[in-house]
Design an enzyme around this catalytic site. Structure first.
Site, PDB file in Angstrom:
ATOM      1  N   THR A  97       1.771  -2.986 -27.737  1.00 50.56           N
ATOM      2  CA  THR A  97       3.112  -2.552 -27.797  1.00 50.56           C
ATOM      3  C   THR A  97       3.459  -2.179 -29.049  1.00 50.56           C
ATOM      4  O   THR A  97       3.289  -3.013 -30.002  1.00 50.56           O
ATOM      5  CB  THR A  97       4.024  -3.579 -27.200  1.00 50.56           C
ATOM      6  OG1 THR A  97       3.572  -3.909 -25.988  1.00 50.56           O
ATOM      7  CG2 THR A  97       5.264  -3.212 -27.235  1.00 50.56           C
ATOM      8  N   LYS A 172       7.143   0.862 -22.046  1.00 52.26           N
ATOM      9  CA  LYS A 172       7.154  -0.372 -22.354  1.00 52.26           C
ATOM     10  C   LYS A 172       8.209  -1.101 -22.984  1.00 52.26           C
ATOM     11  O   LYS A 172       8.750  -2.256 -22.809  1.00 52.26           O
ATOM     12  CB  LYS A 172       5.720  -0.902 -23.277  1.00 52.26           C
ATOM     13  CG  LYS A 172       5.462  -2.278 -23.666  1.00 52.26           C
ATOM     14  CD  LYS A 172       5.253  -3.044 -22.402  1.00 52.26           C
ATOM     15  CE  LYS A 172       5.272  -4.462 -22.759  1.00 52.26           C
ATOM     16  NZ  LYS A 172       4.149  -4.873 -23.416  1.00 52.26           N
ATOM     17  N   LYS A 240       9.040  -8.920 -31.941  1.00 52.14           N
ATOM     18  CA  LYS A 240       8.465  -7.713 -32.579  1.00 52.14           C
ATOM     19  C   LYS A 240       8.866  -6.470 -31.576  1.00 52.14           C
ATOM     20  O   LYS A 240       9.565  -5.734 -32.068  1.00 52.14           O
ATOM     21  CB  LYS A 240       6.923  -7.707 -32.988  1.00 52.14           C
ATOM     22  CG  LYS A 240       6.537  -6.219 -33.390  1.00 52.14           C
ATOM     23  CD  LYS A 240       5.774  -5.620 -32.137  1.00 52.14           C
ATOM     24  CE  LYS A 240       4.511  -6.298 -31.820  1.00 52.14           C
ATOM     25  NZ  LYS A 240       3.837  -5.596 -30.526  1.00 52.14           N
TER      26      LYS A 240
END
Length: 290
Positions: A97, A172, A240
């Site tokens: 990701t 995502k 993150k």
């Protein structure tokens, strides 16, 4: 497509994903920063490569499942990285990701070298990776996606082509935004059940299959009740991801208050020393635990 696959990054999810490729009949080259993490795969026939450059030179398809956008940039665009080392015609698939803008940058640099690049982040955590039930969201050229579909089918079940380079990463972000607020709801529901004197495990039997049902409620809430904070997906990596989603949202002038709150709460959780726990550790903020 029965060619040699190189796999970089053998963490909580990457190792299981790579194992499915071996079982699927692919010759597998592997590299990760800590060689011991590859021992299981080497015992099953994987071949160790001692650098990104060597793996890239010796592989027809390269899959990465690493940590942060900075790592992705170094591995792909570094002086001895994938793009500089891979042969023309190679397929490179980043399943980390990462930033949509970085996915586009990698695609353009790869295209100039006649390399086919896809961004294909996944969702499903450690269990989804172990059971080859990942959701895989793919961006890039559709022809390259179709060529790589047999590999994706060994690792996941819900495999969707989303569009041009970066589209997989944007998808995502949608996934992580939905999870972020949902995790707050799961924690608050458990805290409410406990405060009202109910048996939370019994409550889950009623609410997990109704309108409140979600993957997090079914899979992570039981871990919360068992005080099991082992990582299926690290808190530090979720922070993150939410940071990327917040940055992208601001760039699009989109207000995301639920995401902002979840990000703030997870940062508090990390400050208490839980960055290497699984995301279900968020319940600690309601339990008053550190």
């Amino acid at each position: 497509m029965r060619k040699t696959v190189g796999f970089i990054g053998l963490g909580v999810m990457g190792k299981s994903m790579a194992k499915h490729l071996i079982k699927g009949g692919y010759q597998l080259n592997v590299f990760t920063r800590t060689k011991e993490k590859a021992d299981d795969l080497l015992n099953e026939g994987a071949i160790w490569k001692d650098s990104v450059q060597k793996l890239s030179t010796d592989s027809d398809i390269i899959i990465t499942m690493i940590g942060y956008p900075k790592d992705v940039e170094d591995v792909y665009l570094g002086e001895k990285g994938i793009i500089e080392s891979a042969k023309p015609g190679t397929y490179v698939i980043d399943m980390t990701t990462s930033q949509p803008s970085l996915a586009k940058k990698i695609y353009e640099r790869a295209k100039a070298k006649e390399i086919n690049a896809l961004d294909a982040p996944v969702s499903g955590g450690d269990i989804g990776a172990q059971e080859a039930r990942l959701a895989i969201m793919v961006g890039g050229d559709k022809k390259a996606f179709e060529e790589c579909l047999p590999l994706f089918e060994l690792m996941g079940q819900n495999i969707v082509y989303q569009g041009e380079a970066g589209a997989g990463q944007h998808t995502k972000m949608c996934n992580q935004i939905a999870i972020a607020s949902g995790m707050i709801g799961v924690c608050e529901a458990i805290a409410y059940a406990e405060k009202s004197g109910l048996d939370p495990a019994n409550v889950l039997k009623s609410i997990s299959t109704g309108a409140a049902g979600s993957w997090s409620l079914s899979n992570l809430a039981p871990r919360m009740l068992a005080d099991n904070y082992e990582p299926g997906f690290f808190v530090k990596h979720f922070i993150k991801d939410m940071g990327i989603a917040l940055e992208e949202s601001m760039n699009m002038d989109l207000n995301t208050p639920g995401l902002q709150l979840a990000h703030k709460l997870y940062e508090q959780l990390a400050e208490l020393g839980n960055e290497n726990c699984g995301t279900q550790a968020l319940i600690k903020l309601w339990k008053g635990e550190k």
